[in-house]
Design a protein around this motif. Structure first.
Motif, PDB file in Angstrom:
ATOM      1  N   VAL A 228       0.838  -1.203   0.000  1.00  0.00           N
ATOM      2  CA  VAL A 228       0.000   0.000   0.000  1.00  0.00           C
ATOM      3  C   VAL A 228       0.872   1.252   0.000  1.00  0.00           C
ATOM      4  CG1 VAL A 228      -1.612   1.376   1.395  1.00  0.00           C
ATOM      5  CG2 VAL A 228      -1.980  -1.094   1.111  1.00  0.00           C
ATOM      6  N   TYR A 229       1.892   1.293   0.878  1.00  0.00           N
ATOM      7  CA  TYR A 229       2.712   2.500   0.993  1.00  0.00           C
ATOM      8  C   TYR A 229       3.596   2.704  -0.239  1.00  0.00           C
ATOM      9  CZ  TYR A 229       1.155   2.203   5.838  1.00  0.00           C
ATOM     10  OH  TYR A 229       0.388   2.129   6.970  1.00  0.00           O
ATOM     11  N   ARG A 230       4.035   1.623  -0.845  1.00  0.00           N
ATOM     12  CA  ARG A 230       4.806   1.764  -2.087  1.00  0.00           C
ATOM     13  C   ARG A 230       3.919   2.350  -3.190  1.00  0.00           C
ATOM     14  NH1 ARG A 230       9.126  -0.944  -4.895  1.00  0.00           N
ATOM     15  NH2 ARG A 230       9.370  -2.629  -3.390  1.00  0.00           N
ATOM     16  N   LYS A 231       2.684   1.900  -3.242  1.00  0.00           N
ATOM     17  CA  LYS A 231       1.737   2.428  -4.227  1.00  0.00           C
ATOM     18  C   LYS A 231       1.501   3.919  -4.007  1.00  0.00           C
ATOM     19  CE  LYS A 231      -3.041   1.890  -5.827  1.00  0.00           C
ATOM     20  NZ  LYS A 231      -4.325   1.176  -5.591  1.00  0.00           N
ATOM     21  N   TRP A 232       1.326   4.305  -2.740  1.00  0.00           N
ATOM     22  CA  TRP A 232       1.122   5.724  -2.447  1.00  0.00           C
ATOM     23  C   TRP A 232       2.361   6.540  -2.800  1.00  0.00           C
ATOM     24  CZ3 TRP A 232      -1.584   5.638   3.048  1.00  0.00           C
ATOM     25  CH2 TRP A 232      -2.868   5.102   2.903  1.00  0.00           C
ATOM     26  N   ALA A 233       3.538   5.988  -2.545  1.00  0.00           N
ATOM     27  CA  ALA A 233       4.780   6.692  -2.874  1.00  0.00           C
ATOM     28  C   ALA A 233       4.854   6.967  -4.367  1.00  0.00           C
ATOM     29  CB  ALA A 233       5.984   5.884  -2.414  1.00  0.00           C
ATOM     30  N   GLU A 234       4.471   5.984  -5.158  1.00  0.00           N
ATOM     31  CA  GLU A 234       4.471   6.168  -6.612  1.00  0.00           C
ATOM     32  C   GLU A 234       3.425   7.202  -7.023  1.00  0.00           C
ATOM     33  OE1 GLU A 234       3.808   2.307  -8.213  1.00  0.00           O
ATOM     34  OE2 GLU A 234       5.812   1.547  -7.676  1.00  0.00           O
ATOM     35  N   GLU A 235       2.252   7.109  -6.404  1.00  0.00           N
ATOM     36  CA  GLU A 235       1.143   8.003  -6.744  1.00  0.00           C
ATOM     37  C   GLU A 235       1.468   9.457  -6.431  1.00  0.00           C
ATOM     38  OE1 GLU A 235      -3.550   8.669  -5.420  1.00  0.00           O
ATOM     39  OE2 GLU A 235      -2.496   6.805  -4.888  1.00  0.00           O
ATOM     40  N   PHE A 236       2.150   9.700  -5.305  1.00  0.00           N
ATOM     41  CA  PHE A 236       2.413  11.070  -4.866  1.00  0.00           C
ATOM     42  C   PHE A 236       3.869  11.490  -5.087  1.00  0.00           C
ATOM     43  CE2 PHE A 236      -1.295   9.705  -2.429  1.00  0.00           C
ATOM     44  CZ  PHE A 236      -2.162  10.772  -2.625  1.00  0.00           C
ATOM     45  N   ASP A 237       4.606  10.697  -5.840  1.00  0.00           N
ATOM     46  CA  ASP A 237       5.996  11.006  -6.183  1.00  0.00           C
ATOM     47  C   ASP A 237       6.857  11.198  -4.936  1.00  0.00           C
ATOM     48  OD1 ASP A 237       8.123  11.387  -7.930  1.00  0.00           O
ATOM     49  OD2 ASP A 237       7.819  13.556  -8.034  1.00  0.00           O
ATOM     50  N   LEU A 238       6.777  10.223  -4.030  1.00  0.00           N
ATOM     51  CA  LEU A 238       7.546  10.262  -2.789  1.00  0.00           C
ATOM     52  C   LEU A 238       8.724   9.293  -2.867  1.00  0.00           C
ATOM     53  CD1 LEU A 238       4.677  10.056  -0.134  1.00  0.00           C
ATOM     54  CD2 LEU A 238       5.807  12.109  -0.979  1.00  0.00           C
ATOM     55  N   LEU A 239       9.740   9.570  -2.066  1.00  0.00           N
ATOM     56  CA  LEU A 239      10.847   8.635  -1.919  1.00  0.00           C
ATOM     57  C   LEU A 239      10.370   7.393  -1.166  1.00  0.00           C
ATOM     58  CD1 LEU A 239      13.542  11.185  -0.680  1.00  0.00           C
ATOM     59  CD2 LEU A 239      13.567  10.025  -2.899  1.00  0.00           C
ATOM     60  N   VAL A 240      10.841   6.242  -1.592  1.00  0.00           N
ATOM     61  CA  VAL A 240      10.601   4.985  -0.885  1.00  0.00           C
ATOM     62  C   VAL A 240      11.856   4.668  -0.093  1.00  0.00           C
ATOM     63  CG1 VAL A 240      10.261   2.498  -1.127  1.00  0.00           C
ATOM     64  CG2 VAL A 240       8.971   4.082  -2.581  1.00  0.00           C
ATOM     65  N   THR A 241      11.755   4.706   1.223  1.00  0.00           N
ATOM     66  CA  THR A 241      12.930   4.439   2.045  1.00  0.00           C
ATOM     67  C   THR A 241      12.719   3.169   2.863  1.00  0.00           C
ATOM     68  OG1 THR A 241      12.405   5.584   4.124  1.00  0.00           O
ATOM     69  CG2 THR A 241      13.155   6.947   2.266  1.00  0.00           C
ATOM     70  N   GLY A 242      13.779   2.756   3.534  1.00  0.00           N
ATOM     71  CA  GLY A 242      13.696   1.565   4.367  1.00  0.00           C
ATOM     72  C   GLY A 242      14.857   1.487   5.330  1.00  0.00           C
ATOM     73  N   GLY A 243      14.623   0.843   6.437  1.00  0.00           N
ATOM     74  CA  GLY A 243      15.688   0.679   7.417  1.00  0.00           C
ATOM     75  C   GLY A 243      15.295  -0.322   8.486  1.00  0.00           C
ATOM     76  N   SER A 244      16.298  -0.810   9.171  1.00  0.00           N
ATOM     77  CA  SER A 244      16.099  -1.851  10.178  1.00  0.00           C
ATOM     78  C   SER A 244      15.546  -1.324  11.491  1.00  0.00           C
ATOM     79  CB  SER A 244      17.431  -2.553  10.450  1.00  0.00           C
ATOM     80  OG  SER A 244      18.383  -1.615  10.953  1.00  0.00           O
ATOM     81  N   ASP A 245      15.724  -0.024  11.767  1.00  0.00           N
ATOM     82  CA  ASP A 245      15.400   0.548  13.079  1.00  0.00           C
ATOM     83  C   ASP A 245      16.246  -0.127  14.159  1.00  0.00           C
ATOM     84  OD1 ASP A 245      14.211   2.219  14.887  1.00  0.00           O
ATOM     85  OD2 ASP A 245      12.175   1.472  14.616  1.00  0.00           O
ATOM     86  N   PHE A 246      17.473  -0.474  13.786  1.00  0.00           N
ATOM     87  CA  PHE A 246      18.403  -1.172  14.680  1.00  0.00           C
ATOM     88  C   PHE A 246      18.692  -0.324  15.909  1.00  0.00           C
ATOM     89  CE2 PHE A 246      23.005  -2.010  15.683  1.00  0.00           C
ATOM     90  CZ  PHE A 246      22.868  -3.310  16.131  1.00  0.00           C
ATOM     91  N   HIS A 247      18.509  -0.950  17.093  1.00  0.00           N
ATOM     92  CA  HIS A 247      18.798  -0.294  18.367  1.00  0.00           C
ATOM     93  C   HIS A 247      19.900  -1.036  19.130  1.00  0.00           C
ATOM     94  CE1 HIS A 247      15.028   1.910  17.744  1.00  0.00           C
ATOM     95  NE2 HIS A 247      15.214   2.583  18.868  1.00  0.00           N
ATOM     96  N   GLY A 248      20.663  -1.865  18.449  1.00  0.00           N
ATOM     97  CA  GLY A 248      21.641  -2.685  19.142  1.00  0.00           C
ATOM     98  C   GLY A 248      20.990  -3.951  19.649  1.00  0.00           C
ATOM     99  N   TRP A 249      21.487  -4.455  20.778  1.00  0.00           N
ATOM    100  CA  TRP A 249      20.978  -5.710  21.319  1.00  0.00           C
ATOM    101  C   TRP A 249      20.337  -5.495  22.684  1.00  0.00           C
ATOM    102  CZ3 TRP A 249      24.972  -5.552  17.975  1.00  0.00           C
ATOM    103  CH2 TRP A 249      24.954  -6.486  16.926  1.00  0.00           C
ATOM    104  N   ARG A 250      19.203  -6.142  22.886  1.00  0.00           N
ATOM    105  CA  ARG A 250      18.588  -6.270  24.195  1.00  0.00           C
ATOM    106  C   ARG A 250      18.611  -7.761  24.517  1.00  0.00           C
ATOM    107  NH1 ARG A 250      18.437  -1.240  23.148  1.00  0.00           N
ATOM    108  NH2 ARG A 250      17.681   0.236  24.644  1.00  0.00           N
ATOM    109  N   GLY A 251      19.520  -8.169  25.383  1.00  0.00           N
ATOM    110  CA  GLY A 251      19.762  -9.591  25.572  1.00  0.00           C
ATOM    111  C   GLY A 251      20.549 -10.108  24.376  1.00  0.00           C
TER     112      GLY A 251
END
Length: 281
Positions: A228-251
Motif C-alpha cells: 500500500v505505501y509503495r503504491k502511495w509513494a508512486e502516486e504522490f511522487d515520494l521517496l521509498v525508504t527503508g531501514g532496520s530501526d536497529f537499536h543494538g541488542w537487548r539480551g
C-alpha cells in the motif's frame, strides 16, 4: 559489492546500545554502501559515525528521528541530510529532548501507581554521559531487571507501548511541525514506520502536507502495508525508504531488527542528497 543503504539506525546517543562507530562497522560487515544515523531528537552520534565511515568507506547520512504526537499517539518523522553541526538546529532539538524527559517521569509515575517499584534515577543510571537522552527501551530494561517482565517486547505490550497500562503522551509538536522543522533546516522529511500507527488517514494527511518520503521497508510494516505505501509513494511522487530501526541488542536479540536486514538501493540516498542540496541553495 552491494549498493544498499540502511536508513534507520540508533546508537548510544539515544536509546541504542552500540556506539556510533560500531553501527558503521556492522554496516561494513553487512556489505552496505551507506547507513543513516537517526537517533531520537539528537544528532550527537553523527560526528563519530562519519569519522568511522571515512575510514571504512561507508557513507554516513546525517539524520534524526523527531518525536511528535497526533491523535493521542507518538508519530515519528525521520530527517535526512540535516545540518547536524548547526547550532540553531541543535538548539531546536533540545526542547524535544526535554519533552521526552517529562514523558519518562510521567511513565515512571504511572508504573509506580501500578505497584511497580521502579525509580527514575535507576533508569537514568543506564546511560552514561551528561546528555541523558533516555527512551522507553531503557525503562523496559529496568522492568526486566526488576523481574516485572521477561522481555523488551513484553514491557512494551503490557506497559510502555500504545495501549499499555502505563502509556502516556505529553504535549509535543505535531508531525506537521516536525516535517516543517526538517524541511526548513534543508533536510528531507520521511514518515517512519507508518504501519505502526494504524491510521492511514493520518498518513495520507501528512503526505498531502509535505512529506518527501515514506518508510516502506521496516520490520513493523506488514507485507500488505508495504504494498500500500509503495503504491502511495508512486502516486504522490515520494521517496521509498527503508531501514532496520536497529537499536543494538537487548539480551541476545537485535532490537528492532539487525542492521542491514531492511534496506533500499543507495540510489535513494542520491535522490535525498539532491533534494537537500536544492533546499539549501
Amino acid at each position: 559489492m552491494q549498493q544498499n543503504a540502511d536508513l534507520h539506525t540508533h546508537t548510544t546517543a539515544s536509546d541504542g546500545t552500540c556506539e556510533p562507530k560500531e553501527n558503521v562497522r556492522i554496516a561494513k560487515e553487512a556489505g552496505l554502501a551507506a547507513l543513516a544515523i537517526t537517533d531520537h531528537d539528537t544528532v550527537a552520534g553523527i560526528a563519530e559515525a562519519k569519522e568511522a565511515g571515512a575510514v571504512l568507506g561507508i557513507e554516513v547520512i546525517p539524520g534524526v528521528e523527531i518525536s511528535s504526537v497526533a491523535r493521542g499517539q507518538d508519530i515519528h518523522v525521520l530527517g535526512f541530510f540535516v545540518p547536524y553541526e548547526d547550532a540553531s538546529f541543535q538548539e531546536k532539538l533540545v526542547g524535544l529532548r526535554e519533552t521526552r524527559h517529562e514523558r519518562n517521569k510521567l511513565l515512571i509515575n504511572k508504573l509506580q501507581e501500578l505497584g511497580i517499584a521502579i525509580k527514575l534515577e535507576d533508569v537514568y543510571k543506564r546511560k552514561q554521559g551528561t546528555d541523558k537522552n533516555i527512551g522507553r527501551p531503557h525503562i523496559a530494561e529496568e522492568l526486566m531487571e526488576l523481574g516485572v517482565v521477561n522481555s523488551i517486547e513484553e514491557a512494551f505490550d503490557k506497559y510502555l507501548g500504545k495501549g499499555g497500562a502505563a502509556y502516556v503522551n505529553p504535549p509535543r509538536i505535531t508531525p506537521q511541525e516536525a516535517i516543517t522543522l526538517i524541511r526548513e533546516a534543508g533536510g528531507v522529511a520521511v514518515l517512519a514506520h507508518p504501519g505502526l500507527y494504524d491510521d492511514d488517514e493520518l498518513v495520507k494527511e501528512l503526505i498531502e502536507f509535505g512529506l518527501d518520503g515514506i518508510e516502506v521497508f521496516h520490520p513493523d510494516n506488514s507485507q500488505n502495508q508495504r504494498e500500500v505505501y509503495r503504491k502511495w509513494a508512486e502516486e504522490f511522487d515520494l521517496l521509498v525508504t527503508g531501514g532496520s530501526d536497529f537499536h543494538g541488542w537487548r539480551g541476545e536479540e537485535p532490537f528492532h531488527a539487525m542492521l542491514g536486514s531492511h534496506t533500499v538501493h543507495a540510489d535513494v540516498v542520491d535522490s535525498m542528497r539532491e533534494i537537500a542540496n536544492r533546499r539549501r541553495k
